[in-house]
Design a protein around this motif. Structure first.
Motif, PDB file in Angstrom:
ATOM      1  N   ILE A 280      48.823  17.229  29.901  1.00 42.39           N
ATOM      2  CA  ILE A 280      47.438  16.787  30.031  1.00 42.39           C
ATOM      3  C   ILE A 280      47.378  15.280  29.882  1.00 42.39           C
ATOM      4  CG2 ILE A 280      45.148  16.829  28.948  1.00 42.39           C
ATOM      5  CD1 ILE A 280      45.652  19.645  28.107  1.00 42.39           C
TER       6      ILE A 280
ATOM      7  N   VAL B 171      44.452  12.504  29.099  1.00 41.45           N
ATOM      8  CA  VAL B 171      43.047  12.284  28.735  1.00 41.45           C
ATOM      9  C   VAL B 171      42.624  10.964  29.371  1.00 41.45           C
ATOM     10  CG1 VAL B 171      41.397  12.048  26.855  1.00 41.45           C
ATOM     11  CG2 VAL B 171      43.410  13.512  26.575  1.00 41.45           C
TER      12      VAL B 171
ATOM     13  N   SER C 203      46.920   9.757  24.777  1.00 41.34           N
ATOM     14  CA  SER C 203      46.243  10.121  26.025  1.00 41.34           C
ATOM     15  C   SER C 203      47.119  10.930  26.975  1.00 41.34           C
ATOM     16  CB  SER C 203      45.756   8.860  26.745  1.00 41.34           C
ATOM     17  OG  SER C 203      46.848   8.029  27.086  1.00 41.34           O
TER      18      SER C 203
ATOM     19  N   CYS D 201      35.080  18.060  27.580  1.00 40.54           N
ATOM     20  CA  CYS D 201      34.966  17.153  28.721  1.00 40.54           C
ATOM     21  C   CYS D 201      34.097  17.821  29.785  1.00 40.54           C
ATOM     22  CB  CYS D 201      36.342  16.816  29.284  1.00 40.54           C
ATOM     23  SG  CYS D 201      37.241  18.255  29.898  1.00 40.54           S
TER      24      CYS D 201
ATOM     25  N   ILE E 249      39.552  14.633  32.075  1.00 41.27           N
ATOM     26  CA  ILE E 249      40.974  14.793  31.790  1.00 41.27           C
ATOM     27  C   ILE E 249      41.683  15.181  33.081  1.00 41.27           C
ATOM     28  CG2 ILE E 249      40.518  15.541  29.407  1.00 41.27           C
ATOM     29  CD1 ILE E 249      41.375  18.388  30.281  1.00 41.27           C
TER      30      ILE E 249
END
Length: 197
Positions: A14, A16, A30, A46, A77
């Motif tokens: 992932i 962010v 992130s 989100c 994301i």
């Protein structure tokens, strides 16, 4: 699994894209990989989730936005979909109320994956998987892998027309994500962000 013992799980990567969210939820981290069982149990607050098929563009995509620090990335994301391993996301029910934007290669397999994820999350929008993009960069297309699939139930009319067209032309029928210039991709991604699911 039978005896509830630990076992090696798939990791879902992932990114962010909202730096404030990264600070608030992940101590500023992130870019992270999460075991599938933990991803399914998550509920990242989100509004928008980008799912990308190829690892190359997952990285390029993130660099575009980090470099330009766009304010439009609030509440967003990105998830690296790993091609046909997109099925790993099907039990992540917290994605059901998110705007999902899928960007895959313009080829038969890309449309199969789009149909698959839309089967789990019907609100999924496609990005840069259209005739306009294919014709704009057709000189960069290569010949894709054959498929026996001819009907996909979860595509829009225009998406299915392009899927059929790619099957018919047989040669130079695959436009990979990483071939699309960043400036064009950025424009299309921002356009997708403004659409309602």
């Amino acid at each position: 699994k039978r005896f509830h013992l630990k076992y090696k799980e798939e990791l879902i990567r992932i990114r962010v894209l909202d730096q404030q969210m990264a600070k608030k939820l992940f101590f500023g981290v992130s870019d992270l990989s999460i075991p599938l069982s933990q991803l399914v149990a998550l509920n990242i607050p989100c509004k928008r989730v980008f799912v990308l098929e190829n690892h190359t563009n997952f990285t390029n995509f993130s660099n575009i936005f980090n470099f330009l620090t766009l304010p439009h990335l609030a509440d967003s994301i990105a998830i690296f979909g790993k091609g046909f391993q997109i099925g790993l996301l099907k039990n992540a029910q917290w994605l059901s109320d998110k705007q999902i934007v899928y960007w895959g290669d313009i080829d038969a397999h890309g449309f199969q994956i789009l149909s698959q994820i839309r089967g789990y999350f019907p609100q999924t929008l496609s990005c840069m998987m259209d005739f306009e993009t294919f014709h704009e960069f057709q000189d960069l297309a290569v010949t894709g892998i054959d498929t026996t699939v001819t009907e996909l139930t979860n595509l829009t009319h225009d998406e299915h027309q392009l899927f059929t067209y790619l099957l018919d032309i047989r040669e130079r029928n695959r436009l990979e994500q990483e071939k699309i210039p960043h400036s064009y991709a950025l424009q299309k991604i921002l356009s997708a962000m403004s659409k309602n699911p």
